[in-house]
Design a protein around this motif. Structure first.
Motif, PDB file in Angstrom:
ATOM      1  N   ASN A 127     -76.005   9.240   0.199  1.00 55.33           N
ATOM      2  CA  ASN A 127     -74.592   8.727  -0.614  1.00 55.33           C
ATOM      3  C   ASN A 127     -74.557  10.471  -0.478  1.00 55.33           C
ATOM      4  O   ASN A 127     -74.376  11.034  -1.357  1.00 55.33           O
ATOM      5  CB  ASN A 127     -75.242   8.796  -2.070  1.00 55.33           C
ATOM      6  N   PRO A 128     -72.895  10.501   0.627  1.00 54.65           N
ATOM      7  CA  PRO A 128     -71.668  11.563   0.693  1.00 54.65           C
ATOM      8  C   PRO A 128     -71.300  11.520  -0.982  1.00 54.65           C
ATOM      9  O   PRO A 128     -71.181  12.809  -1.645  1.00 54.65           O
ATOM     10  CB  PRO A 128     -70.758  11.140   1.534  1.00 54.65           C
ATOM     11  N   LYS A 129     -70.710  10.242  -1.384  1.00 57.17           N
ATOM     12  CA  LYS A 129     -70.050  10.717  -2.888  1.00 57.17           C
ATOM     13  C   LYS A 129     -71.270  11.723  -3.650  1.00 57.17           C
ATOM     14  O   LYS A 129     -70.279  12.467  -4.922  1.00 57.17           O
ATOM     15  CB  LYS A 129     -69.624   9.892  -3.425  1.00 57.17           C
ATOM     16  N   LYS A 130     -72.187  11.009  -3.891  1.00 63.89           N
ATOM     17  CA  LYS A 130     -73.449  12.134  -4.981  1.00 63.89           C
ATOM     18  C   LYS A 130     -73.683  12.910  -4.054  1.00 63.89           C
ATOM     19  O   LYS A 130     -74.691  13.761  -4.868  1.00 63.89           O
ATOM     20  CB  LYS A 130     -74.448  11.086  -5.277  1.00 63.89           C
ATOM     21  N   ASP A 131     -73.455  13.537  -2.907  1.00 65.18           N
ATOM     22  CA  ASP A 131     -74.532  14.477  -2.403  1.00 65.18           C
ATOM     23  C   ASP A 131     -75.817  14.387  -1.797  1.00 65.18           C
ATOM     24  O   ASP A 131     -76.628  15.231  -2.366  1.00 65.18           O
ATOM     25  CB  ASP A 131     -74.174  15.970  -3.249  1.00 65.18           C
TER      26      ASP A 131
END
Length: 161
Positions: A17-21
């Protein structure tokens, strides 16, 4: 950390999940007969450093080695719990029996399991020696196997740019 069953194309490290790292690190990836793989997996709330990855994986291997030593030894068909305390007690009994030329014998130990205890009495140095030398050989064998497994680890697959 959890054991997971997944697809054979699983990656050792990936951002899920790149948005939430959110990241997952996977190791001990083993194919099963039915075409899937089993592996261990750890979640991270950030991109893990190589030191973090090494730490979690080596810790897991060390824990497995400790568990195998503690609970995997069988002597004369009897399970033997090899906690550090028990290993020390067996060594002390062996050393004392040898130094006293058997005057401290017999010595009795609780072997087996909590559900099926076996109270075994060693009455000769030869019998106690057989037991103790097999304990030492077992511990050394598990350690050497664990060292080999850890030596084969390739951490380069976890290095990201």
């Amino acid at each position: 950390m959890q054991k997971v069953i997944g697809n054979s194309d699983v990656k050792p490290i990936e951002c899920i999940n790149p948005k939430k790292d959110k990241w997952k690190v996977r190791w001990a990836i083993q194919a099963t007969e039915d075409g899937v793989v089993e592996y261990m997996e750890e979640d991270f709330d950030h991109k893990p450093t190589i030191d973090e990855v090494k730490g979690i994986i080596i810790s897991w291997y060390n824990s497995n080695i400790d568990t195998k030593i503690s609970s995997g030894f069988v002597w004369k068909g009897i399970s033997v719990w090899l906690s550090l305390e028990n290993q020390f007690n067996y060594k002390t009994a062996f050393d004392t029996a040898v130094m006293s030329e058997g005057k401290t014998l017999p010595v009795k130990f609780k072997l087996g399991t909590d559900n099926k205890p076996v109270y075994y009495e060693f009455s000769t140095i030869e019998e106690l020696s057989d037991f103790y030398y097999k304990v030492i050989a077992y511990v050394q064998s598990v350690l050497h196997q664990g060292w080999s497994e850890k030596d084969m680890l390739d951490f380069s697959v976890y290095e990201l740019e």
